[in-house]
Design a protein around this motif. Structure first.
Motif, PDB file in Angstrom:
ATOM      1  N   PRO A  37       0.804  -1.227   0.000  1.00 56.14           N
ATOM      2  CA  PRO A  37       0.000   0.000   0.000  1.00 56.14           C
ATOM      3  C   PRO A  37       0.844   1.287   0.000  1.00 56.14           C
ATOM      4  N   TYR A  38       1.997   1.248   0.661  1.00 54.26           N
ATOM      5  CA  TYR A  38       2.852   2.441   0.738  1.00 54.26           C
ATOM      6  C   TYR A  38       3.265   2.882  -0.671  1.00 54.26           C
ATOM      7  N   TYR A  39       3.704   1.929  -1.499  1.00 55.49           N
ATOM      8  CA  TYR A  39       4.156   2.292  -2.842  1.00 55.49           C
ATOM      9  C   TYR A  39       2.965   2.549  -3.778  1.00 55.49           C
ATOM     10  N   ARG A  40       1.881   1.811  -3.544  1.00 56.54           N
ATOM     11  CA  ARG A  40       0.668   2.052  -4.360  1.00 56.54           C
ATOM     12  C   ARG A  40       0.218   3.508  -4.197  1.00 56.54           C
ATOM     13  N   LYS A  41       0.299   3.998  -2.953  1.00 52.53           N
ATOM     14  CA  LYS A  41      -0.094   5.390  -2.704  1.00 52.53           C
ATOM     15  C   LYS A  41       0.823   6.343  -3.473  1.00 52.53           C
ATOM     16  N   LYS A  42       2.123   6.046  -3.510  1.00 55.11           N
ATOM     17  CA  LYS A  42       3.063   6.889  -4.254  1.00 55.11           C
ATOM     18  C   LYS A  42       2.743   6.869  -5.752  1.00 55.11           C
ATOM     19  N   MET A  43       2.361   5.693  -6.252  1.00 53.75           N
ATOM     20  CA  MET A  43       1.974   5.593  -7.658  1.00 53.75           C
ATOM     21  C   MET A  43       0.705   6.408  -7.924  1.00 53.75           C
ATOM     22  N   GLU A  44      -0.255   6.291  -7.023  1.00 52.74           N
ATOM     23  CA  GLU A  44      -1.517   7.033  -7.196  1.00 52.74           C
ATOM     24  C   GLU A  44      -1.264   8.535  -7.178  1.00 52.74           C
ATOM     25  N   GLU A  45      -0.372   8.971  -6.295  1.00 55.27           N
ATOM     26  CA  GLU A  45      -0.049  10.399  -6.215  1.00 55.27           C
ATOM     27  C   GLU A  45       0.591  10.894  -7.509  1.00 55.27           C
ATOM     28  N   LYS A  46       1.285   9.988  -8.201  1.00 57.53           N
ATOM     29  CA  LYS A  46       1.934  10.357  -9.469  1.00 57.53           C
ATOM     30  C   LYS A  46       1.013  10.095 -10.666  1.00 57.53           C
ATOM     31  N   VAL A  48      -0.083   7.092 -11.735  1.00 58.58           N
ATOM     32  CA  VAL A  48       0.381   5.933 -12.499  1.00 58.58           C
ATOM     33  C   VAL A  48      -0.310   4.671 -11.986  1.00 58.58           C
ATOM     34  N   THR A  49      -0.711   3.800 -12.898  1.00 56.39           N
ATOM     35  CA  THR A  49      -1.253   2.490 -12.524  1.00 56.39           C
ATOM     36  C   THR A  49      -0.423   1.421 -13.254  1.00 56.39           C
ATOM     37  N   PRO A  50      -0.546   0.158 -12.855  1.00 55.01           N
ATOM     38  CA  PRO A  50       0.195  -0.897 -13.561  1.00 55.01           C
ATOM     39  C   PRO A  50      -0.074  -0.929 -15.062  1.00 55.01           C
ATOM     40  N   ASP A  51      -1.260  -0.510 -15.486  1.00 54.47           N
ATOM     41  CA  ASP A  51      -1.592  -0.511 -16.922  1.00 54.47           C
ATOM     42  C   ASP A  51      -0.718   0.460 -17.726  1.00 54.47           C
ATOM     43  N   ASP A  52      -0.125   1.446 -17.024  1.00 48.14           N
ATOM     44  CA  ASP A  52       0.732   2.418 -17.710  1.00 48.14           C
ATOM     45  C   ASP A  52       2.131   1.869 -17.990  1.00 48.14           C
ATOM     46  N   ILE A  53       2.463   0.739 -17.380  1.00 47.52           N
ATOM     47  CA  ILE A  53       3.803   0.165 -17.532  1.00 47.52           C
ATOM     48  C   ILE A  53       3.722  -1.004 -18.507  1.00 47.52           C
ATOM     49  N   LYS A  54       4.136  -0.761 -19.733  1.00 51.00           N
ATOM     50  CA  LYS A  54       4.068  -1.781 -20.796  1.00 51.00           C
ATOM     51  C   LYS A  54       5.411  -2.494 -20.992  1.00 51.00           C
ATOM     52  N   SER A  55       6.507  -1.824 -20.626  1.00 48.15           N
ATOM     53  CA  SER A  55       7.849  -2.383 -20.802  1.00 48.15           C
ATOM     54  C   SER A  55       8.825  -1.581 -19.945  1.00 48.15           C
ATOM     55  N   ILE A  56      10.102  -1.963 -19.990  1.00 51.28           N
ATOM     56  CA  ILE A  56      11.109  -1.231 -19.201  1.00 51.28           C
ATOM     57  C   ILE A  56      11.262   0.207 -19.699  1.00 51.28           C
ATOM     58  N   ASP A  58       8.986   2.217 -19.876  1.00 45.64           N
ATOM     59  CA  ASP A  58       8.055   3.022 -19.067  1.00 45.64           C
ATOM     60  C   ASP A  58       8.498   3.128 -17.608  1.00 45.64           C
ATOM     61  N   LEU A  59       9.653   2.564 -17.299  1.00 42.01           N
ATOM     62  CA  LEU A  59      10.126   2.546 -15.901  1.00 42.01           C
ATOM     63  C   LEU A  59      10.186   3.955 -15.310  1.00 42.01           C
ATOM     64  N   HIS A  60      10.584   4.921 -16.131  1.00 43.16           N
ATOM     65  CA  HIS A  60      10.754   6.298 -15.641  1.00 43.16           C
ATOM     66  C   HIS A  60       9.446   6.907 -15.127  1.00 43.16           C
ATOM     67  N   LYS A  61       8.309   6.299 -15.480  1.00 44.22           N
ATOM     68  CA  LYS A  61       7.014   6.826 -15.026  1.00 44.22           C
ATOM     69  C   LYS A  61       6.759   6.526 -13.546  1.00 44.22           C
ATOM     70  N   LEU A  62       7.447   5.511 -13.033  1.00 38.50           N
ATOM     71  CA  LEU A  62       7.227   5.096 -11.639  1.00 38.50           C
ATOM     72  C   LEU A  62       7.916   6.051 -10.664  1.00 38.50           C
TER      73      LEU A  62
END
Length: 434
Positions: A37-46, A48-56, A58-62
């Protein structure tokens, strides 16, 4: 002829490695989103969801993770599985705040052991070898990490831990130890102790050493190799990612191969967080691809280095990281100049001094002061002030040339600086900067 522990993966094509990383990254991002949950919250704040990560790509989006995040989430906030599925913890020293506690499943430990086994085989280890592990055991990852790899290779493992130097030397001699694993500063101390016992490199059965857990210069490597009669290999790791074995040196000794099937490395601008192109110097960032107990994504290491994908003479295809120049948080800014302890060590070793020194930084009348205490060897020890003054001036000139700064140098008697059996304490910063 170069040997590999897992040849198929260690010599895989760049295309194969990219395919492995893409597949693992997508699974790991989903695992973290669902279970941390801690990192999920950081992703939500940015946004970003797992669907946004299609390959390496897209790593910079995390979002990044930092040591501050790990302390804030202490102890369980970044665990990726229930505690009933974890079998071990390791922990950092906690010298600058709360300890970081990392959790391991059995699979995490098995994969970690594969990584350190690769490092041992790259250093020449076979089932015929005796490996003395003189890193600390317990919460520190060094001992357990190399111990696991040594078992995987099938070596006779001596789980010595650090300290008790006389016993260390006795076992090296009596058990015909061929590979030594410890910190470089402790290797230098063992070499010094053996010399005092009247041993020459020809009397020492060691053929190789795997040294890590602290910064050390190329000059210190050569000094250790000469005094022990061995080939000295570098190894890199962090407790947060697993421990030693994230990257390791091969026989070419032109940088450490990162185990890219387990970790993705990026280089970023430490000030802006922007990802830099290959060959740029910057801060090293790691994402763990298959660690489940403590699955960190985009963890900022603070280590400053360069990555290269250039072909290596050893045949391994995994990206190489240069020996870290220092840490962005260990870098000293003295009178506006960036100073790394490794630069000072290089000057001293080039002038023939042992790698036992201490850097003391202070601020007097709003001006930074740089004092370097340098230990003399028995051979150079003298109470003749003119000779001492001459040597001190020589070091001052060398440091001025390297750093562009005037330092105060004090030569001290042999063995007057406390010896280290773990990580060497090189820097004392007495400035009240915070």
């Amino acid at each position: 002829m170069e040997r590999y522990f897992q040849p198929d993966i260690e010599t895989a094509s760049r295309e194969q490695l990219t395919e492995i990383q893409n597949e693992k990254l997508l699974k790991q991002v989903k695992h973290v989103w669902d279970n941390v949950p801690y990192y999920r919250k950081k992703m939500e704040e940015k946004g970003v969801t797992p669907d946004d990560i299609k390959s390496i790509d897209d790593l910079h989006k995390l979002p990044f993770l930092s040591k501050a995040d790990l302390r804030e989430a202490y102890p369980y906030g970044l665990a990726g599985v229930p505690m009933k599925d974890c079998v071990r913890i390791h922990s950092t020293s906690g010298t600058t705040g709360k300890r970081v506690v990392a959790f391991y499943t059995q699979e995490d430990i098995d994969l970690w052991s594969d990584c350190t086994a690769r490092a041992l085989v790259a250093a020449g280890a076979t089932k015929e070898d005796v490996v003395q592990v003189s890193y600390g055991y317990g919460l520190f990852t060094g001992g357990a990490g190399l111990d696991g790899g040594s078992h995987k290779v099938g070596c006779l493992t001596v789980p010595m831990s650090s300290g008790n130097t006389e016993r260390q030397v006795m076992f090296i001699k009596d058990l015909n130890v061929s590979i030594l694993c410890c910190t470089p500063s402790y290797a230098a101390y063992l070499a010094e102790s053996m010399k005092e016992m009247g041993m020459t490199p020809d009397d020492i059965p060691l053929k190789a050493g795997i040294f890590g857990a602290e910064a050390w210069s190329e000059e210190m490597r050569q000094d250790i190799e000469k005094s022990l009669g061995i080939k000295a290999y570098d190894i890199y790791g962090l407790t947060e990612l697993s421990g030693p074995g994230v990257a390791f040196e091969c026989s070419a000794q032109q940088g450490m191969h990162i185990n890219e099937d387990h970790f993705i490395a990026e280089i970023i601008d430490p000030d802006t967080g922007e990802v830099l192109p290959e060959g740029s110097q910057g801060e090293l960032v790691f994402s763990s691809l298959d660690k489940k107990g403590f699955p960190l994504l985009r963890y900022r290491t603070k280590d400053i280095c360069v990555l290269t994908k250039e072909k290596c003479a050893c045949g391994r295809t995994h990206v190489r990281m240069a020996k870290p120049r220092g840490r962005s948080d260990d870098m000293l800014i003295i009178r506006g100049v960036n100073v790394f302890p490794s630069q000072i060590e290089t000057v001293l070793l080039n002038l023939g001094y042992p790698a036992n020194y201490q850097i003391i930084v202070d601020r007097v009348n709003n001006t930074d002061t740089l004092d370097v205490h340098v230990e003399m060897t028995q051979e150079m020890f003298t109470d003749k002030m003119s000779e001492v003054t001459k040597r001190q001036k020589e070091i001052v000139a060398g440091l001025k040339s390297m750093l562009g700064l005037k330092a105060t140098v004090t030569l001290v008697a042999p063995k007057s600086i406390t010896r280290s059996e773990g990580k060497a304490v090189r820097v004392i910063d007495n400035r009240k900067l915070y």
